[in-house]
Write a protein that holds these residues in place. Structure first.
Motif, PDB file in Angstrom:
ATOM      1  N   ALA A  25       0.833  -1.196   0.000  1.00 41.36           N
ATOM      2  CA  ALA A  25       0.000   0.000   0.000  1.00 41.36           C
ATOM      3  C   ALA A  25       0.874   1.255   0.000  1.00 41.36           C
ATOM      4  CB  ALA A  25      -0.933  -0.004   1.209  1.00 41.36           C
ATOM      5  N   GLU A  26       1.978   1.204   0.737  1.00 45.43           N
ATOM      6  CA  GLU A  26       2.914   2.338   0.747  1.00 45.43           C
ATOM      7  C   GLU A  26       3.551   2.530  -0.623  1.00 45.43           C
ATOM      8  OE1 GLU A  26       5.256   5.539   1.791  1.00 45.43           O
ATOM      9  OE2 GLU A  26       3.499   4.681   2.809  1.00 45.43           O
ATOM     10  N   LEU A  27       3.946   1.432  -1.271  1.00 44.48           N
ATOM     11  CA  LEU A  27       4.481   1.538  -2.633  1.00 44.48           C
ATOM     12  C   LEU A  27       3.450   2.172  -3.558  1.00 44.48           C
ATOM     13  CD1 LEU A  27       6.343  -1.826  -3.430  1.00 44.48           C
ATOM     14  CD2 LEU A  27       7.302   0.346  -2.703  1.00 44.48           C
ATOM     15  N   ALA A  28       2.211   1.706  -3.456  1.00 44.76           N
ATOM     16  CA  ALA A  28       1.144   2.230  -4.305  1.00 44.76           C
ATOM     17  C   ALA A  28       0.956   3.725  -4.083  1.00 44.76           C
ATOM     18  CB  ALA A  28      -0.154   1.477  -4.031  1.00 44.76           C
ATOM     19  N   SER A  29       1.022   4.150  -2.814  1.00 45.07           N
ATOM     20  CA  SER A  29       0.869   5.567  -2.502  1.00 45.07           C
ATOM     21  C   SER A  29       1.995   6.389  -3.131  1.00 45.07           C
ATOM     22  CB  SER A  29       0.849   5.763  -0.988  1.00 45.07           C
ATOM     23  OG  SER A  29       0.808   7.125  -0.647  1.00 45.07           O
ATOM     24  N   ARG A  30       3.219   5.897  -3.039  1.00 48.29           N
ATOM     25  CA  ARG A  30       4.352   6.614  -3.612  1.00 48.29           C
ATOM     26  C   ARG A  30       4.243   6.705  -5.138  1.00 48.29           C
ATOM     27  NH1 ARG A  30       9.732   4.241  -0.510  1.00 48.29           N
ATOM     28  NH2 ARG A  30       8.879   4.239   1.618  1.00 48.29           N
ATOM     29  N   LEU A  31       3.674   5.675  -5.760  1.00 48.94           N
ATOM     30  CA  LEU A  31       3.607   5.621  -7.220  1.00 48.94           C
ATOM     31  C   LEU A  31       2.304   6.181  -7.778  1.00 48.94           C
ATOM     32  CD1 LEU A  31       5.153   2.062  -7.653  1.00 48.94           C
ATOM     33  CD2 LEU A  31       6.236   4.232  -8.266  1.00 48.94           C
ATOM     34  N   GLY A  32       1.358   6.486  -6.903  1.00 45.16           N
ATOM     35  CA  GLY A  32       0.097   7.059  -7.337  1.00 45.16           C
ATOM     36  C   GLY A  32      -0.826   6.088  -8.043  1.00 45.16           C
ATOM     37  N   VAL A  33      -0.782   4.816  -7.598  1.00 47.93           N
ATOM     38  CA  VAL A  33      -1.650   3.793  -8.194  1.00 47.93           C
ATOM     39  C   VAL A  33      -2.316   2.999  -7.072  1.00 47.93           C
ATOM     40  CG1 VAL A  33      -0.231   3.599 -10.282  1.00 47.93           C
ATOM     41  CG2 VAL A  33       0.252   2.119  -8.315  1.00 47.93           C
ATOM     42  N   ALA A  34      -3.151   2.043  -7.448  1.00 41.67           N
ATOM     43  CA  ALA A  34      -3.846   1.225  -6.465  1.00 41.67           C
ATOM     44  C   ALA A  34      -2.950   0.102  -5.947  1.00 41.67           C
ATOM     45  CB  ALA A  34      -5.115   0.631  -7.091  1.00 41.67           C
ATOM     46  N   GLU A  35      -3.137  -0.272  -4.683  1.00 44.66           N
ATOM     47  CA  GLU A  35      -2.367  -1.360  -4.093  1.00 44.66           C
ATOM     48  C   GLU A  35      -2.559  -2.654  -4.886  1.00 44.66           C
ATOM     49  OE1 GLU A  35      -1.794  -3.456   0.300  1.00 44.66           O
ATOM     50  OE2 GLU A  35      -3.735  -2.618  -0.256  1.00 44.66           O
ATOM     51  N   LYS A  36      -3.776  -2.915  -5.324  1.00 49.99           N
ATOM     52  CA  LYS A  36      -4.057  -4.136  -6.087  1.00 49.99           C
ATOM     53  C   LYS A  36      -3.215  -4.187  -7.360  1.00 49.99           C
ATOM     54  CE  LYS A  36      -7.889  -6.746  -8.139  1.00 49.99           C
ATOM     55  NZ  LYS A  36      -9.361  -6.760  -8.383  1.00 49.99           N
ATOM     56  N   LEU A  37      -3.001  -3.034  -7.993  1.00 53.41           N
ATOM     57  CA  LEU A  37      -2.202  -2.989  -9.212  1.00 53.41           C
ATOM     58  C   LEU A  37      -0.736  -3.301  -8.915  1.00 53.41           C
ATOM     59  CD1 LEU A  37      -2.040  -2.454 -12.240  1.00 53.41           C
ATOM     60  CD2 LEU A  37      -1.794  -0.006 -11.725  1.00 53.41           C
ATOM     61  N   VAL A  38      -0.209  -2.759  -7.824  1.00 53.67           N
ATOM     62  CA  VAL A  38       1.178  -3.042  -7.439  1.00 53.67           C
ATOM     63  C   VAL A  38       1.363  -4.528  -7.178  1.00 53.67           C
ATOM     64  CG1 VAL A  38       2.880  -2.747  -5.590  1.00 53.67           C
ATOM     65  CG2 VAL A  38       1.719  -0.753  -6.566  1.00 53.67           C
ATOM     66  N   LEU A  39       0.468  -5.126  -6.405  1.00 52.30           N
ATOM     67  CA  LEU A  39       0.562  -6.560  -6.120  1.00 52.30           C
ATOM     68  C   LEU A  39       0.492  -7.379  -7.404  1.00 52.30           C
ATOM     69  CD1 LEU A  39      -1.640  -6.708  -2.914  1.00 52.30           C
ATOM     70  CD2 LEU A  39       0.752  -7.418  -3.048  1.00 52.30           C
ATOM     71  N   GLY A  40      -0.410  -6.996  -8.299  1.00 50.54           N
ATOM     72  CA  GLY A  40      -0.568  -7.723  -9.552  1.00 50.54           C
ATOM     73  C   GLY A  40       0.655  -7.626 -10.443  1.00 50.54           C
ATOM     74  N   ARG A  41       1.244  -6.417 -10.542  1.00 46.15           N
ATOM     75  CA  ARG A  41       2.418  -6.246 -11.399  1.00 46.15           C
ATOM     76  C   ARG A  41       3.636  -6.979 -10.826  1.00 46.15           C
ATOM     77  NH1 ARG A  41       1.298  -6.409 -15.849  1.00 46.15           N
ATOM     78  NH2 ARG A  41       3.470  -5.910 -16.326  1.00 46.15           N
ATOM     79  N   LEU A  42       3.825  -6.920  -9.510  1.00 49.02           N
ATOM     80  CA  LEU A  42       4.942  -7.653  -8.914  1.00 49.02           C
ATOM     81  C   LEU A  42       4.784  -9.150  -9.113  1.00 49.02           C
ATOM     82  CD1 LEU A  42       5.497  -5.679  -5.586  1.00 49.02           C
ATOM     83  CD2 LEU A  42       7.099  -5.845  -7.499  1.00 49.02           C
ATOM     84  N   ASP A  43       3.567  -9.642  -8.985  1.00 52.15           N
ATOM     85  CA  ASP A  43       3.330 -11.066  -9.206  1.00 52.15           C
ATOM     86  C   ASP A  43       3.612 -11.436 -10.659  1.00 52.15           C
ATOM     87  OD1 ASP A  43       2.452 -13.616  -8.117  1.00 52.15           O
ATOM     88  OD2 ASP A  43       0.707 -13.399  -9.427  1.00 52.15           O
ATOM     89  N   ASN A  44       3.203 -10.589 -11.594  1.00 50.73           N
ATOM     90  CA  ASN A  44       3.485 -10.836 -13.012  1.00 50.73           C
ATOM     91  C   ASN A  44       4.991 -10.841 -13.280  1.00 50.73           C
ATOM     92  OD1 ASN A  44       0.813 -11.086 -13.784  1.00 50.73           O
ATOM     93  ND2 ASN A  44       0.604  -8.967 -14.459  1.00 50.73           N
ATOM     94  N   LEU A  45       5.698  -9.872 -12.711  1.00 52.69           N
ATOM     95  CA  LEU A  45       7.145  -9.808 -12.920  1.00 52.69           C
ATOM     96  C   LEU A  45       7.845 -11.048 -12.372  1.00 52.69           C
ATOM     97  CD1 LEU A  45       7.686  -6.043 -12.025  1.00 52.69           C
ATOM     98  CD2 LEU A  45       7.990  -7.068 -14.294  1.00 52.69           C
ATOM     99  N   ARG A  46       7.352 -11.555 -11.281  1.00 54.77           N
ATOM    100  CA  ARG A  46       7.927 -12.777 -10.721  1.00 54.77           C
ATOM    101  C   ARG A  46       7.644 -13.971 -11.622  1.00 54.77           C
ATOM    102  NH1 ARG A  46       6.274 -14.238  -4.690  1.00 54.77           N
ATOM    103  NH2 ARG A  46       4.243 -14.439  -5.722  1.00 54.77           N
ATOM    104  N   ARG A  47       6.409 -14.079 -12.119  1.00 53.33           N
ATOM    105  CA  ARG A  47       6.067 -15.194 -12.995  1.00 53.33           C
ATOM    106  C   ARG A  47       6.806 -15.117 -14.331  1.00 53.33           C
ATOM    107  NH1 ARG A  47       1.350 -14.893 -14.678  1.00 53.33           N
ATOM    108  NH2 ARG A  47       0.357 -13.203 -13.540  1.00 53.33           N
ATOM    109  N   GLU A  48       7.095 -13.893 -14.792  1.00 48.89           N
ATOM    110  CA  GLU A  48       7.855 -13.708 -16.031  1.00 48.89           C
ATOM    111  C   GLU A  48       9.352 -13.946 -15.832  1.00 48.89           C
ATOM    112  OE1 GLU A  48       6.927  -9.720 -17.099  1.00 48.89           O
ATOM    113  OE2 GLU A  48       4.850 -10.182 -17.674  1.00 48.89           O
ATOM    114  N   GLY A  49       9.780 -14.126 -14.591  1.00 47.77           N
ATOM    115  CA  GLY A  49      11.176 -14.370 -14.298  1.00 47.77           C
ATOM    116  C   GLY A  49      12.028 -13.125 -14.197  1.00 47.77           C
TER     117      GLY A  49
END
Length: 322
Positions: A25-49
């Motif tokens: 949530a803190e990352l999302a606040s710093r980046l000006g996006v939703a927490e759900k989006l941050v979690l989703g993008r990090l999960d995608n980046l992990r799955r993409e290697g």
């Protein structure tokens, strides 16, 4: 939007990761996006290697024990030997490099005794002797990797590697969980606390203390350089007089192109080199030009050296100390 967000997540939070109850949530606040989006993008980046995990990078030998090791393996047997080495969970990195010593891997364990036993078992399983090259002095080791090309910051003064200190059972459990990376959960430290039998505040406090003490080098996003387009990497080794090696290691550690820099022992007569640097680039020619420039500017042209380019990545995981 996704590409810009991904770049900030990959580049900006390798170190400056918030240690608080709701870090995403803190990352999302710093980046000006939703927490759900941050979690989703990090999960995608992990799955993409593109990232291996979000979490702690422990300092070598500050918790547990570790060493770099090398083997000289006949080329026709290399894949089979690499597979035998990879079967050991204590092995976290395993690469083929251009050299007579063509298999290079890192071994970590909970104690020095366990490490030595594991090295013996690896040599027996592989069928070839190994050359251990334990860390003697660190100049720059944190596995951070700038995607923007800016100079490194906070390169520590060179210091001998101190023996690991004993840790308690709760701390051992915490290391075991942290080495897997943070769960992609809105309160990840609360979940970790429940797994280790502690409280969220105690877990966060312990991580902060480990960072202050240097047992954790950094806490944040751990990227995989090959998947991000940096496909050429070389281990540059030099034979530096013992009375100059610390000064030279500190100087090379300040170079933006040098991603790792440390002193290891010579193993004469086979291995006369004591200063190691890792250099990454998008293409081999780029890395070769960087190495030539570094050697010229730092007056190393008269020092014996070798450049060991990576050919095959057999294994790349986070270190496992527990």
């Amino acid at each position: 939007m996704d590409d810009t967000l991904d770049f900030h997540l990959l580049n900006d939070f390798q170190r400056d990761f918030p240690l608080c109850p709701a870090p995403f949530a803190e990352l999302a606040s710093r980046l000006g996006v939703a927490e759900k989006l941050v979690l989703g993008r990090l999960d995608n980046l992990r799955r993409e290697g593109k990232i291996s995990r979000v979490g702690a990078v422990f300092a070598p030998k500050r918790i547990g024990a570790s060493t770099l090791a090398a083997m000289a393996v006949p080329p026709e047997k290399l894949e089979a030997v690499a597979a035998a080495v990879n079967r050991f969970p204590e092995v976290n990195h395993n690469y083929e490099r251009e050299h007579r010593y063509n298999l290079w891997f890192v071994v970590t364990a909970a104690s020095e005794g366990r490490l030595q036993a594991t090295l013996g078992a690896i040599a027996q399983a592989a069928g070839y002797p190994l050359m251990p090259l334990p860390l003697l002095e660190e100049f720059h080791i944190d596995l951070g990797f700038s995607l923007a090309g800016e100079a490194k910051k906070n390169v520590a003064a060179a210091r001998p590697v101190a023996p690991a200190q004993p840790i308690g059972e709760i701390e051992r459990r915490l290391i075991s969980v942290l080495q897997e990376g943070l769960p992609m959960f809105i309160r990840p430290f609360q979940l970790i606390a429940s797994r280790v039998g502690s409280s969220e505040s105690e877990v966060l406090g312990r991580i902060r203390r480990w960072l202050e003490e240097g047992a954790i080098k950094r806490f944040g996003v751990v990227v995989r350089h090959h998947e991000l387009g940096y496909r050429a990497n070389a281990m540059l080794v030099h034979d530096i007089p013992d009375d100059r090696v610390s000064d030279m290691g500190r100087a090379l550690a300040e170079e933006p192109a040098v991603t790792l820099c440390y002193r290891r022992p010579r193993c004469l007569p086979e291995w006369p080199y004591n200063l190691f640097c890792m250099i990454h680039g998008r293409e081999r020619g780029e890395v070769e030009a960087t190495i030539a420039d570094l050697r010229r500017r730092h007056g190393l042209e008269s020092c014996a050296h070798e450049t060991l380019f990576s050919l095959t990545r057999f294994k790349q995981n986070g270190a496992r100390y527990a």
